[in-house]
Design an enzyme around this catalytic site. Structure first.
Site, PDB file in Angstrom:
ATOM      1  N   HIS A 190       1.000  -1.211   0.055  1.00  0.00           N
ATOM      2  CA  HIS A 190       0.161   0.149  -0.075  1.00  0.00           C
ATOM      3  C   HIS A 190       1.022   1.304   0.033  1.00  0.00           C
ATOM      4  O   HIS A 190       2.132   1.185   0.695  1.00  0.00           O
ATOM      5  CB  HIS A 190      -0.927  -0.049   1.281  1.00  0.00           C
ATOM      6  CG  HIS A 190      -1.668   1.008   1.432  1.00  0.00           C
ATOM      7  ND1 HIS A 190      -1.481   2.406   1.872  1.00  0.00           N
ATOM      8  CD2 HIS A 190      -3.273   1.113   1.490  1.00  0.00           C
ATOM      9  CE1 HIS A 190      -2.714   2.925   2.022  1.00  0.00           C
ATOM     10  NE2 HIS A 190      -3.896   1.950   1.511  1.00  0.00           N
ATOM     11  N   CYS A 199      -4.790   2.639  -3.538  1.00  0.00           N
ATOM     12  CA  CYS A 199      -3.540   2.941  -2.869  1.00  0.00           C
ATOM     13  C   CYS A 199      -2.153   1.988  -3.192  1.00  0.00           C
ATOM     14  O   CYS A 199      -1.636   1.800  -2.464  1.00  0.00           O
ATOM     15  CB  CYS A 199      -3.896   3.473  -1.250  1.00  0.00           C
ATOM     16  SG  CYS A 199      -4.868   4.670  -1.228  1.00  0.00           S
ATOM     17  N   GLN A 206      -4.098  -5.140   6.908  1.00  0.00           N
ATOM     18  CA  GLN A 206      -5.066  -6.225   6.292  1.00  0.00           C
ATOM     19  C   GLN A 206      -4.918  -7.759   6.779  1.00  0.00           C
ATOM     20  O   GLN A 206      -5.609  -8.570   6.264  1.00  0.00           O
ATOM     21  CB  GLN A 206      -4.777  -6.269   4.627  1.00  0.00           C
ATOM     22  CG  GLN A 206      -5.331  -4.872   3.949  1.00  0.00           C
ATOM     23  CD  GLN A 206      -6.750  -4.228   4.117  1.00  0.00           C
ATOM     24  OE1 GLN A 206      -7.482  -5.247   4.283  1.00  0.00           O
ATOM     25  NE2 GLN A 206      -7.017  -3.172   3.861  1.00  0.00           N
ATOM     26  N   LYS A 211      -9.913  -0.727  10.787  1.00  0.00           N
ATOM     27  CA  LYS A 211      -9.846  -2.102   9.900  1.00  0.00           C
ATOM     28  C   LYS A 211     -10.436  -3.284  10.774  1.00  0.00           C
ATOM     29  O   LYS A 211     -10.552  -4.440  10.369  1.00  0.00           O
ATOM     30  CB  LYS A 211      -8.640  -2.347   9.327  1.00  0.00           C
ATOM     31  CG  LYS A 211      -7.837  -1.078   8.634  1.00  0.00           C
ATOM     32  CD  LYS A 211      -8.176  -1.315   6.966  1.00  0.00           C
ATOM     33  CE  LYS A 211      -7.290  -0.073   6.465  1.00  0.00           C
ATOM     34  NZ  LYS A 211      -7.899   0.211   5.219  1.00  0.00           N
ATOM     35  N   ASP A 255       3.263  -4.632   8.374  1.00  0.00           N
ATOM     36  CA  ASP A 255       2.112  -3.860   8.084  1.00  0.00           C
ATOM     37  C   ASP A 255       0.990  -4.923   8.098  1.00  0.00           C
ATOM     38  O   ASP A 255       0.658  -5.428   7.204  1.00  0.00           O
ATOM     39  CB  ASP A 255       2.150  -3.123   6.610  1.00  0.00           C
ATOM     40  CG  ASP A 255       0.827  -2.370   6.569  1.00  0.00           C
ATOM     41  OD1 ASP A 255      -0.152  -2.497   7.084  1.00  0.00           O
ATOM     42  OD2 ASP A 255       0.703  -1.621   5.256  1.00  0.00           O
TER      43      ASP A 255
HETATM   44  N1  PLP Z   1      -1.432  -0.599   4.635  1.00  0.00           N
HETATM   45  C1  PLP Z   1      -2.332  -1.484   4.069  1.00  0.00           C
HETATM   46  C2  PLP Z   1      -2.020  -2.963   3.587  1.00  0.00           C
HETATM   47  C3  PLP Z   1      -3.741  -0.821   3.813  1.00  0.00           C
HETATM   48  O1  PLP Z   1      -4.621  -1.714   3.350  1.00  0.00           O
HETATM   49  C4  PLP Z   1      -4.070   0.374   4.472  1.00  0.00           C
HETATM   50  C5  PLP Z   1      -5.225   0.931   4.285  1.00  0.00           C
HETATM   51  O2  PLP Z   1      -5.987   0.486   3.487  1.00  0.00           O
HETATM   52  C6  PLP Z   1      -2.971   1.356   5.158  1.00  0.00           C
HETATM   53  C7  PLP Z   1      -1.809   0.241   5.076  1.00  0.00           C
HETATM   54  C8  PLP Z   1      -3.162   2.285   5.631  1.00  0.00           C
HETATM   55  O3  PLP Z   1      -4.121   2.441   6.694  1.00  0.00           O
HETATM   56  P1  PLP Z   1      -4.870   3.724   7.399  1.00  0.00           P
HETATM   57  O4  PLP Z   1      -5.399   4.394   6.122  1.00  0.00           O
HETATM   58  O5  PLP Z   1      -5.881   3.259   8.176  1.00  0.00           O
HETATM   59  O6  PLP Z   1      -3.573   4.348   8.085  1.00  0.00           O
END
Ligand code: PLP
Length: 405
Positions: A122, A363, A202, A225, A199
């Site tokens: 992401h 993203c 997900q 999430k 990270d």
């Molecule tokens: N990393 C992953 C794999 C994500 O799916 C997301 C959000 O969709 C993020 C990071 C960023 O999360 P946040 O916008 O809650 O900070």
């Protein structure tokens, strides 16, 4: 596991209609819906004991501080961290990664050093490292992927070198649903003494977290999430790292003693929690973790596996529909495109049927570039979804196709 009707009744929004059609919510990868218990926890804070944490001697502040620290303990237990001091609250996954990228860069990175990410990341796990590399003259290396949407492990081993200072990879691809082999990634990195950030944005909601068993150095995720409130996230870090790293923000509460000549910092985890934290959301997150634990993480994973198999079979049977991301190791997310029909048109028509899917690059533009496409339609399914909803999605897609014929 609770009966599905009972589970759905826990989430008030799932009972609503959109354009007079029952809501079918398949955008759980972007954010999940909240059970009543989480909404109640937030209401309770604001109606009975709202007061800023850690600074007061009065009853409300004590109550608030205790509830905030109890939420930290719930997070610790949920992710199986060894100590509460290793659990830092942040604004979310993005806040956590930016914080570590800054602090790690300041403390350890010099010109020519390398950071490894994967092609599945992401943007939140790409851009903060690029910013840090630019500041420090370091280099970002990328683990390539194959057409099934899996990282090519041998290529990772090739770029892992003496120059590598950190590996930062996602547990699960948000765009394709691929589960990465993080145990293998961590073991290989540790064999050359390189720390790893996972990270978990997900991964956390699909039942897959035990930071001790993974032996990751950092694990980050967002409350929203995993059925919790927005505006709260977690940064888990092994005590050794959090002790060595400098804070990424300065302000109230993160200090021990402040003079104009010199400031010393508070103990862990407060050293990394500057200013007024979003304590109502942290308390709400604690309540969300209670909810998930109550349903049962293994049961959630099993139900989602069943829904994924059902949805994959249903959607694969539709002529002209192509699924992107075909790893055998996947969470319940299906990314797809319809032949000659733009993803936005598909998403907009499905919306009019009450079906919420996400369209675009999610993203994760490099993933789309790999396939040479401008985006996909993503149905991210979770345990409160049903096979009937998947049937509605399939019927909706058939209708979209027939409209364009
Ligand atoms: N990393 C992953 C794999 C994500 O799916 C997301 C959000 O969709 C993020 C990071 C960023 O999360 P946040 O916008 O809650 O900070």
């Amino acid at each position: 596991m609770k009966d599905i009707a009972e589970i759905r009744a826990d989430f008030p929004i799932l009972g609503r209609k959109v354009y007079n059609k029952p809501l079918v919510y398949f955008d759980n990868g972007a954010t999940t819906q909240k059970p009543q218990s989480v909404i109640d926890a937030l209401t309770e804070v604001y109606t009975t004991y709202n007061s800023n944490i850690h600074r007061g001697v009065h009853y409300l502040s004590d109550t608030s501080s205790e509830a905030y620290e109890a939420a930290r303990e719930k997070v610790r237990s949920f992710i199986n961290a060894g100590r509460r001091e290793e659990v830092v609250f942040t604004s979310g996954t993005t806040g956590s990664i930016n914080g570590i990228a800054f602090s790690f860069g300041e403390r350890y990175i010099k010109t020519g050093d390398e950071i490894i990410v994967s092609h599945l990341e992401h943007h939140a796990n790409i851009v903060p490292w690029q910013m840090m590399c630019e500041r420090k003259g370091a280099v970002l290396r990328v683990i390539p992927i194959n057409d099934s949407g899996e990282i090519i492990f041998e290529e990772y081993l090739k770029i892992l070198s003496k120059k590598t200072k950190l590996v930062s990879v996602t547990q699960v691809s948000n765009a394709l649903g691929t589960i990465l082999p993080i145990n293998k990634i961590i073991t290989a990195a540790h064999s050359v003494s390189v720390p790893v950030l996972i990270d978990g944005a997900q991964g956390i909601q699909h039942g897959m977290v035990d930071v001790k068993a993974m032996d990751c150095d950092f694990y980050v995720f967002s409350g929203h999430k995993i059925y919790g409130p927005n505006g709260i996230g977690v940064l888990y870090g092994k005590e050794k790292w959090l002790t060595e790293l400098p804070p990424f923000q300065g302000g109230g509460d993160m200090v021990d003693k402040v003079t104009f000549e010199k400031t010393t910092y508070n103990a862990l985890p407060f050293k990394f929690e500057a200013g007024t934290m979003n304590y109502p959301a942290a308390i709400g997150l604690g309540s969300a973790l209670d909810y998930v634990t109550g349903i049962g993480r293994v049961d959630i994973a099993m139900r989602e596996k069943e829904l994924l198999a059902y949805a994959t079979e249903k959607l694969s049977g539709i002529k002209g529909l192509k699924i992107y991301g075909n790893s055998a190791s996947k969470i319940s997310t299906i990314s797809f495109l319809l032949d000659k029909i733009h993803q936005y048109d598909t998403g907009m028509i499905l919306d009019k049927m009450g079906i919420a899917v996400r369209t675009g690059t999610h993203c994760a533009q490099p993933v789309m570039d790999h396939y040479g496409i401008g985006g996909t339609i993503r149905a991210s399914i979770c345990f409160y979804n049903t096979k009937e909803e998947i049937d509605s999605l399939a019927a909706g897609i058939e209708k979209v196709i027939s409209m364009f014929e």
